[in-house]
Design a protein around this motif. Structure first.
Motif, PDB file in Angstrom:
ATOM      1  N   GLY A 116     -47.543 -27.534 -46.750  1.00  0.00           N
ATOM      2  CA  GLY A 116     -46.803 -28.762 -46.991  1.00  0.00           C
ATOM      3  C   GLY A 116     -45.695 -29.043 -45.992  1.00  0.00           C
ATOM      4  N   VAL A 117     -45.336 -28.067 -45.162  1.00  0.00           N
ATOM      5  CA  VAL A 117     -44.268 -28.282 -44.178  1.00  0.00           C
ATOM      6  C   VAL A 117     -44.778 -29.203 -43.069  1.00  0.00           C
ATOM      7  CG1 VAL A 117     -42.858 -27.174 -42.392  1.00  0.00           C
ATOM      8  CG2 VAL A 117     -43.041 -26.145 -44.659  1.00  0.00           C
ATOM      9  N   THR A 118     -43.973 -30.227 -42.759  1.00  0.00           N
ATOM     10  CA  THR A 118     -44.351 -31.181 -41.720  1.00  0.00           C
ATOM     11  C   THR A 118     -43.465 -31.088 -40.481  1.00  0.00           C
ATOM     12  OG1 THR A 118     -42.983 -32.897 -42.734  1.00  0.00           O
ATOM     13  CG2 THR A 118     -45.314 -32.821 -43.383  1.00  0.00           C
ATOM     14  N   ASP A 119     -42.246 -30.514 -40.625  1.00  0.00           N
ATOM     15  CA  ASP A 119     -41.352 -30.383 -39.476  1.00  0.00           C
ATOM     16  C   ASP A 119     -40.328 -29.290 -39.736  1.00  0.00           C
ATOM     17  OD1 ASP A 119     -40.393 -31.396 -36.868  1.00  0.00           O
ATOM     18  OD2 ASP A 119     -38.577 -31.866 -38.002  1.00  0.00           O
ATOM     19  N   VAL A 120     -39.969 -28.577 -38.683  1.00  0.00           N
ATOM     20  CA  VAL A 120     -38.931 -27.548 -38.744  1.00  0.00           C
ATOM     21  C   VAL A 120     -38.003 -27.775 -37.559  1.00  0.00           C
ATOM     22  CG1 VAL A 120     -38.411 -25.083 -38.708  1.00  0.00           C
ATOM     23  CG2 VAL A 120     -40.517 -25.887 -39.797  1.00  0.00           C
ATOM     24  N   ALA A 121     -36.707 -27.939 -37.832  1.00  0.00           N
ATOM     25  CA  ALA A 121     -35.717 -28.107 -36.774  1.00  0.00           C
ATOM     26  C   ALA A 121     -34.705 -26.976 -36.886  1.00  0.00           C
ATOM     27  CB  ALA A 121     -35.027 -29.458 -36.902  1.00  0.00           C
TER      28      ALA A 121
ATOM     29  N   ASP B  73     -41.353 -30.270 -52.654  1.00  0.00           N
ATOM     30  CA  ASP B  73     -40.178 -29.414 -52.744  1.00  0.00           C
ATOM     31  C   ASP B  73     -40.603 -27.969 -52.552  1.00  0.00           C
ATOM     32  OD1 ASP B  73     -38.331 -31.448 -53.202  1.00  0.00           O
ATOM     33  OD2 ASP B  73     -38.666 -31.405 -55.363  1.00  0.00           O
ATOM     34  N   LEU B  74     -39.922 -27.272 -51.665  1.00  0.00           N
ATOM     35  CA  LEU B  74     -40.237 -25.877 -51.403  1.00  0.00           C
ATOM     36  C   LEU B  74     -39.324 -24.978 -52.220  1.00  0.00           C
ATOM     37  CD1 LEU B  74     -40.489 -25.955 -47.508  1.00  0.00           C
ATOM     38  CD2 LEU B  74     -42.346 -26.169 -49.166  1.00  0.00           C
ATOM     39  N   GLY B  75     -39.857 -23.865 -52.660  1.00  0.00           N
ATOM     40  CA  GLY B  75     -39.035 -22.864 -53.314  1.00  0.00           C
ATOM     41  C   GLY B  75     -38.301 -22.066 -52.253  1.00  0.00           C
ATOM     42  N   VAL B  76     -37.065 -21.710 -52.539  1.00  0.00           N
ATOM     43  CA  VAL B  76     -36.277 -20.952 -51.570  1.00  0.00           C
ATOM     44  C   VAL B  76     -36.958 -19.623 -51.252  1.00  0.00           C
ATOM     45  CG1 VAL B  76     -34.744 -19.838 -53.246  1.00  0.00           C
ATOM     46  CG2 VAL B  76     -33.940 -20.258 -50.919  1.00  0.00           C
ATOM     47  N   ASP B  77     -37.676 -19.059 -52.205  1.00  0.00           N
ATOM     48  CA  ASP B  77     -38.368 -17.797 -51.974  1.00  0.00           C
ATOM     49  C   ASP B  77     -39.476 -17.945 -50.934  1.00  0.00           C
ATOM     50  OD1 ASP B  77     -36.722 -16.441 -53.708  1.00  0.00           O
ATOM     51  OD2 ASP B  77     -38.080 -16.639 -55.418  1.00  0.00           O
ATOM     52  N   GLU B  78     -40.134 -19.101 -50.898  1.00  0.00           N
ATOM     53  CA  GLU B  78     -41.170 -19.348 -49.893  1.00  0.00           C
ATOM     54  C   GLU B  78     -40.561 -19.342 -48.491  1.00  0.00           C
ATOM     55  OE1 GLU B  78     -44.438 -22.440 -50.999  1.00  0.00           O
ATOM     56  OE2 GLU B  78     -42.542 -23.146 -51.866  1.00  0.00           O
ATOM     57  N   VAL B  79     -39.438 -20.023 -48.365  1.00  0.00           N
ATOM     58  CA  VAL B  79     -38.772 -20.110 -47.069  1.00  0.00           C
ATOM     59  C   VAL B  79     -38.211 -18.744 -46.682  1.00  0.00           C
ATOM     60  CG1 VAL B  79     -36.951 -21.251 -45.750  1.00  0.00           C
ATOM     61  CG2 VAL B  79     -38.281 -22.553 -47.426  1.00  0.00           C
TER      62      VAL B  79
ATOM     63  N   ALA C 114     -40.913 -16.494 -45.305  1.00  0.00           N
ATOM     64  CA  ALA C 114     -41.325 -16.865 -43.948  1.00  0.00           C
ATOM     65  C   ALA C 114     -40.286 -16.421 -42.922  1.00  0.00           C
ATOM     66  CB  ALA C 114     -41.546 -18.376 -43.861  1.00  0.00           C
ATOM     67  N   VAL C 115     -39.008 -16.629 -43.241  1.00  0.00           N
ATOM     68  CA  VAL C 115     -37.933 -16.236 -42.327  1.00  0.00           C
ATOM     69  C   VAL C 115     -37.920 -14.720 -42.151  1.00  0.00           C
ATOM     70  CG1 VAL C 115     -35.413 -16.126 -42.093  1.00  0.00           C
ATOM     71  CG2 VAL C 115     -36.515 -18.278 -42.726  1.00  0.00           C
ATOM     72  N   GLU C 116     -38.098 -13.988 -43.247  1.00  0.00           N
ATOM     73  CA  GLU C 116     -38.120 -12.527 -43.160  1.00  0.00           C
ATOM     74  C   GLU C 116     -39.335 -12.030 -42.391  1.00  0.00           C
ATOM     75  OE1 GLU C 116     -37.567 -11.165 -47.197  1.00  0.00           O
ATOM     76  OE2 GLU C 116     -35.422 -11.639 -47.136  1.00  0.00           O
ATOM     77  N   GLU C 117     -40.451 -12.720 -42.519  1.00  0.00           N
ATOM     78  CA  GLU C 117     -41.657 -12.361 -41.752  1.00  0.00           C
ATOM     79  C   GLU C 117     -41.388 -12.486 -40.253  1.00  0.00           C
ATOM     80  OE1 GLU C 117     -45.442 -11.033 -41.045  1.00  0.00           O
ATOM     81  OE2 GLU C 117     -44.485 -11.132 -43.014  1.00  0.00           O
ATOM     82  N   ALA C 118     -40.534 -13.444 -39.897  1.00  0.00           N
ATOM     83  CA  ALA C 118     -40.163 -13.621 -38.488  1.00  0.00           C
ATOM     84  C   ALA C 118     -39.131 -12.592 -38.037  1.00  0.00           C
ATOM     85  CB  ALA C 118     -39.616 -15.038 -38.264  1.00  0.00           C
ATOM     86  N   GLY C 119     -38.534 -11.864 -38.993  1.00  0.00           N
ATOM     87  CA  GLY C 119     -37.598 -10.807 -38.641  1.00  0.00           C
ATOM     88  C   GLY C 119     -36.135 -11.165 -38.824  1.00  0.00           C
ATOM     89  N   TYR C 120     -35.857 -12.212 -39.598  1.00  0.00           N
ATOM     90  CA  TYR C 120     -34.481 -12.680 -39.776  1.00  0.00           C
ATOM     91  C   TYR C 120     -34.150 -12.788 -41.256  1.00  0.00           C
ATOM     92  CZ  TYR C 120     -35.597 -13.511 -34.990  1.00  0.00           C
ATOM     93  OH  TYR C 120     -36.013 -13.314 -33.712  1.00  0.00           O
TER      94      TYR C 120
END
Length: 68
Positions: free
Chosen positions: A29-34, A49-55, A58-64
């Motif tokens: 469902g994500v269409t843009d990331v800035a 609407d995204l759940g904060v856990d989903e985000v 994803a951020v943790e998968e990237a290492g942050y």
């Protein structure tokens, strides 16, 4: 469309920005990331609407870390 802004810690360079962008873009469902590197702000535009856990996942998968 929904838009949410989060704060990510640990990003120090353009490679960091690309990693976070790629992982968050994979969320259904994500269409843009800035990403604003100096502030660590990540603004996500999505079709739903995204759940904060989903985000966070994803951020943790990237290492942050997601702080808000």
């Amino acid at each position: 469309m929904a838009q949410q802004t989060y704060t990510v810690t640990g990003m120090t360079c353009q490679h960091c920005v690309l990693s976070v962008t790629e992982e968050v873009n994979e969320i259904n469902g994500v269409t843009d990331v800035a990403v604003d590197l100096p502030t660590g702000k990540v603004t996500v535009t999505s079709e739903r609407d995204l759940g904060v856990d989903e985000v966070r996942a994803a951020v943790e998968e990237a290492g942050y870390s997601l702080t808000a």
